[in-house]
Every structure is written in structure tokens, then in C-alpha cells.
Design an enzyme around this catalytic site. Structure first.
Site, PDB file in Angstrom:
ATOM      1  N   GLU A  24       0.849  -1.193   0.000  1.00  0.00           N
ATOM      2  CA  GLU A  24       0.000   0.000   0.000  1.00  0.00           C
ATOM      3  C   GLU A  24       0.886   1.244   0.000  1.00  0.00           C
ATOM      4  O   GLU A  24       2.090   1.167   0.252  1.00  0.00           O
ATOM      5  CB  GLU A  24      -0.904   0.004   1.231  1.00  0.00           C
ATOM      6  CG  GLU A  24      -0.134   0.102   2.551  1.00  0.00           C
ATOM      7  CD  GLU A  24      -1.041   0.418   3.727  1.00  0.00           C
ATOM      8  OE1 GLU A  24      -1.523   1.569   3.788  1.00  0.00           O
ATOM      9  OE2 GLU A  24      -1.248  -0.474   4.574  1.00  0.00           O
ATOM     10  N   LYS A  84      -6.389  10.046   0.418  1.00  0.00           N
ATOM     11  CA  LYS A  84      -6.424   8.605   0.653  1.00  0.00           C
ATOM     12  C   LYS A  84      -7.458   7.947  -0.266  1.00  0.00           C
ATOM     13  O   LYS A  84      -8.544   8.488  -0.485  1.00  0.00           O
ATOM     14  CB  LYS A  84      -6.767   8.334   2.115  1.00  0.00           C
ATOM     15  CG  LYS A  84      -6.705   6.871   2.517  1.00  0.00           C
ATOM     16  CD  LYS A  84      -7.131   6.667   3.946  1.00  0.00           C
ATOM     17  CE  LYS A  84      -6.159   7.294   4.921  1.00  0.00           C
ATOM     18  NZ  LYS A  84      -6.474   6.940   6.331  1.00  0.00           N
ATOM     19  N   VAL A 105      -5.338  -0.432   2.500  1.00  0.00           N
ATOM     20  CA  VAL A 105      -5.310  -1.887   2.367  1.00  0.00           C
ATOM     21  C   VAL A 105      -6.355  -2.354   1.360  1.00  0.00           C
ATOM     22  O   VAL A 105      -6.062  -3.144   0.449  1.00  0.00           O
ATOM     23  CB  VAL A 105      -5.545  -2.560   3.736  1.00  0.00           C
ATOM     24  CG1 VAL A 105      -5.817  -4.054   3.562  1.00  0.00           C
ATOM     25  CG2 VAL A 105      -4.344  -2.350   4.646  1.00  0.00           C
ATOM     26  N   ASP A 137     -19.318   0.963  12.299  1.00  0.00           N
ATOM     27  CA  ASP A 137     -17.988   1.232  11.761  1.00  0.00           C
ATOM     28  C   ASP A 137     -17.193  -0.064  11.595  1.00  0.00           C
ATOM     29  O   ASP A 137     -16.651  -0.614  12.553  1.00  0.00           O
ATOM     30  CB  ASP A 137     -17.250   2.200  12.688  1.00  0.00           C
ATOM     31  CG  ASP A 137     -16.011   2.804  12.043  1.00  0.00           C
ATOM     32  OD1 ASP A 137     -15.639   2.339  10.947  1.00  0.00           O
ATOM     33  OD2 ASP A 137     -15.433   3.745  12.615  1.00  0.00           O
ATOM     34  N   SER A 139     -14.175  -1.631   8.982  1.00  0.00           N
ATOM     35  CA  SER A 139     -13.219  -1.257   7.942  1.00  0.00           C
ATOM     36  C   SER A 139     -13.499  -1.978   6.628  1.00  0.00           C
ATOM     37  O   SER A 139     -13.838  -3.172   6.598  1.00  0.00           O
ATOM     38  CB  SER A 139     -11.796  -1.584   8.405  1.00  0.00           C
ATOM     39  OG  SER A 139     -10.873  -1.422   7.355  1.00  0.00           O
ATOM     40  N   ALA A 140     -13.319  -1.248   5.530  1.00  0.00           N
ATOM     41  CA  ALA A 140     -13.459  -1.840   4.204  1.00  0.00           C
ATOM     42  C   ALA A 140     -12.360  -2.859   3.919  1.00  0.00           C
ATOM     43  O   ALA A 140     -12.477  -3.637   2.959  1.00  0.00           O
ATOM     44  CB  ALA A 140     -13.431  -0.742   3.141  1.00  0.00           C
ATOM     45  N   ASP A 141     -11.316  -2.871   4.733  1.00  0.00           N
ATOM     46  CA  ASP A 141     -10.246  -3.853   4.547  1.00  0.00           C
ATOM     47  C   ASP A 141     -10.803  -5.275   4.585  1.00  0.00           C
ATOM     48  O   ASP A 141     -10.400  -6.133   3.787  1.00  0.00           O
ATOM     49  CB  ASP A 141      -9.186  -3.715   5.641  1.00  0.00           C
ATOM     50  CG  ASP A 141      -8.457  -2.386   5.598  1.00  0.00           C
ATOM     51  OD1 ASP A 141      -8.729  -1.587   4.683  1.00  0.00           O
ATOM     52  OD2 ASP A 141      -7.618  -2.147   6.487  1.00  0.00           O
ATOM     53  N   LYS A 158      -5.163  -3.854  14.016  1.00  0.00           N
ATOM     54  CA  LYS A 158      -4.763  -2.791  14.950  1.00  0.00           C
ATOM     55  C   LYS A 158      -5.372  -3.042  16.326  1.00  0.00           C
ATOM     56  O   LYS A 158      -6.529  -3.428  16.451  1.00  0.00           O
ATOM     57  CB  LYS A 158      -5.174  -1.435  14.396  1.00  0.00           C
ATOM     58  CG  LYS A 158      -4.451  -1.097  13.088  1.00  0.00           C
ATOM     59  CD  LYS A 158      -4.909   0.225  12.516  1.00  0.00           C
ATOM     60  CE  LYS A 158      -4.103   0.593  11.271  1.00  0.00           C
ATOM     61  NZ  LYS A 158      -4.307  -0.354  10.153  1.00  0.00           N
TER      62      LYS A 158
END
Length: 329
Positions: A24, A84, A105, A137, A139-141, A158
Site C-alpha cells: 500500500e 487517501k 489496504v 464502523d 473497515s473496508a479492509d 490494529k
């Protein structure tokens, strides 16, 4: 459809069936690390990949085109990037001809798949956030890993995330979660989150076969590689969010942080007097001293960067990196 521009080095490596590792670019921009630390980190990451016999392929948006593998002048532009790009933004960045867009990511996994690269390496992925039952919420990861047949090599998720729910999400999405010669799910800078890894693997060929024998055509694999023992941050000071007071903050009946005072239906929850409530989500701390503060995160990230990338990119015990399962070795 995405048609990334490949550098000559990446194109040649793929044509010769040599290993390529996608990276990335957000971490290398001003959004990830301040100069000159970001340039140093870029060189450290690339060298870690090269040292283990693979070709590094940094992803980014340049002049409205997705690129996988950058030239030195293009890398300099990425270091100054301020926009981003997640997977959802790839189409917008191309349609609006963004000058420079640094990939997260999720975007990098998508670009790696489009480029024919089967391995992507990073530090810590995103996941399900604490309080997601109220905020939604996630993450799109996770969605990207679940929908692109790419092996994502990382040091876990994380530490500030809701790690049990992150693992539950990956299970629901059908993503195999593997631990490289390790039995516990890592938490980025900490070797163990205290959560057992679903499947331990000790042979890189097994990792390839897990992707090869996937039940769903588009599902990827998450390979977690813990940070080396000498570089990890002790679990207790780096993960205070599991303390009872944090759980109390996020309970529905609690006033909680501002983002959790209103339900999805829009009904307002009972509030206590502001003067009696701490101004911080971490009582007794200031923004500069919070364990998850940006300043501490960036400093510790760069301090341990060399060992972290060697672990994430080269966790093959000195053997060759994973080759594309779609191509014979």
C-alpha cells in the site's frame, strides 16, 4: 473495470513467474508518516521484499490512473500525497483524474488482484471498531480481503479495534485466518491479542494451497505474522481499551462518547452533566498521552518499522516468498 498500469519491473517479474509483493502507499505518504520518516520507511519496506527474493510493487493513483509498481519520480509524488484512496474511491479517483491518491489496504488488495498479484503485505489491517453495534464502523479492509483472491500478509489487526468481532466477521465472510508459525492472533505491535488463531501453518506451500483450494472463487486469505519478540510493545500499556471502564463507556445505557449518544433510530439517550464526565474517552489522560494518540503511534511505528516489515514481508523462515497459486512454481 480496473486496468492498472504496471511498471516494467513488475510486468517482467510476472511474465517470468517471479514473486511479486504488492504494498500500500498510504503509510508512505504524509498521511502515514511525516517526512523524512516516510521516505525511509518506503526504502525499508522495499528492501525487505527484495531481500527475500521478491519484487516490491507499491500501488497508487497517479494522474487519474491506478499504478502497481512505481518509478523513483512517482515514488516522490506518493511521499507528498494527501488524498487517501480506499477501494470504494478507486472509480472516483479515476473518473475525477486525481493527481495523486495513496491507497489503503482495501484499494491495494483490489489493485493487486487486477494486476495478477497474489500476495499483498502490510502492517496492521483495519477491522471491526469498538461500539460498531451503534456506529456500524467496520473497515473496508475486511470486505476487500473477503472478495479478492489475494493472500494478505499482516501483523494482525490494529490493537484498538474489537478483535473478537473482527475474527467473527472474517469467519462469516469465509476468509481463512492463518497464523504463521504462531498460535495467537497478533494485535499489530503485540504478538498476541489473547485470541487463538483459527489455523496455524508452518509451511508456505500450505498457505498457497489454502488459497488454491478456496471454497469461493473470490475469497482471499489472511496470513498473520507476529512482530518479533524484541520489537513488540507490551500488551498491557498498548491495549487499555479492554478495561471495564471502556466497556462501560460503550454500553447502550451509558452516555458514552458523542458518537454513541444517539441510536440509529435517532432517539436521544439520557446524558449526565458534562462537568461530571471526563473530557477524554480515557479518563485521566490528555490527547498527547493517550495510548492510541497519533503522535505515539507514528513514533513507535517507525521505531519498529525495520523489524515489522521484515516480519510481515519475509516471514517465510528464509525461504522463498509465496508464489501465485494460479501459476506453477
Amino acid at each position: 473495470m480496473i486496468e492498472p498500469v504496471l511498471s516494467d519491473e513488475v510486468t517482467q517479474a510476472l511474465a517470468e513467474d517471479r514473486a511479486v509483493v504488492a504494498l500500500e502507499s498510504t503509510i508512505f505518504s504524509n498521511l502515514g508518516l511525516p517526512a523524512p520518516a516516510n521516505a525511509d520507511a518506503l526504502e525499508l519496506c522495499k528492501q525487505a521484499v527484495v531481500d527475500h527474493g521478491a519484487v516490491p510493487a507499491v500501488a497508487a493513483i497517479l494522474d487519474g490512473r491506478p499504478h502497481v509498481g512505481l518509478l523513483p519520480d512517482e515514488e516522490k509524488r506518493v511521499l507528498q500525497g494527501t488524498r487517501k484512496v480506499a477501494e470504494r474511491d478507486l472509480a472516483v479517483a479515476q473518473a475525477q483524474r486525481w493527481d495523486v491518491g495513496v491507497t489503503t489496504v482495501s484499494a491495494t488488495v483490489a489493485l493487486a488482484h487486477a494486476a495478477g498479484i497474489s500476495v499483498f503485505a502490510t502492517g496492521g489491517i483495519g477491522g471491526v471498531h469498538r461500539g460498531s453495534e451503534l456506529s456500524g464502523d467496520v473497515s473496508a479492509d475486511l470486505d476487500a480481503i473477503a472478495n479478492h483472491p489475494v493472500i494478505t500478509v499482516c501483523a494482525g489487526a490494529k490493537a484498538f479495534l474489537d478483535l473478537p468481532r473482527t475474527l467473527e466477521y472474517l469467519e462469516t465472510a469465509g476468509v481463512p485466518v492463518l497464523g504463521w508459525q504462531h498460535d495467537w492472533f497478533p494485535a499489530f505491535y503485540t504478538r498476541s491479542s489473547g485470541l487463538p488463531i483459527p489455523h496455524r501453518v508452518d509451511d508456505e506451500r500450505v498457505v498457497c494451497d489454502v488459497l488454491r483450494y478456496r471454497a469461493r472463487p473470490a475469497t482471499g486469505v489472511l496470513l498473520t505474522v507476529p512482530i518479533p519478540v524484541g520489537d513488540e510493545i507490551p500488551a498491557a500499556p498498548s491495549t487499555p481499551y479492554s478495561r471495564p471502564r471502556w466497556r462501560r463507556v460503550l454500553r447502550p445505557e451509558s452516555p458514552g462518547p458523542p458518537s454513541h449518544r444517539t441510536s440509529w433510530a435517532g432517539s436521544r439517550r439520557r446524558r449526565t452533566d458534562r462537568a461530571s464526565r471526563p473530557t477524554s474517552h480515557w479518563p485521566g489522560t490528555t490527547p498527547a498521552s493517550r495510548p492510541g494518540s497519533l503522535s505515539r503511534c507514528k513514533a513507535s511505528r517507525f521505531r519498529n518499522f525495520s523489524s515489522l516489515v521484515s516480519c510481515a514481508h519475509g516471514g517465510w523462515g528464509g525461504k522463498s516468498p509465496v508464489r501465485s497459486p494460479s501459476r506453477p512454481a
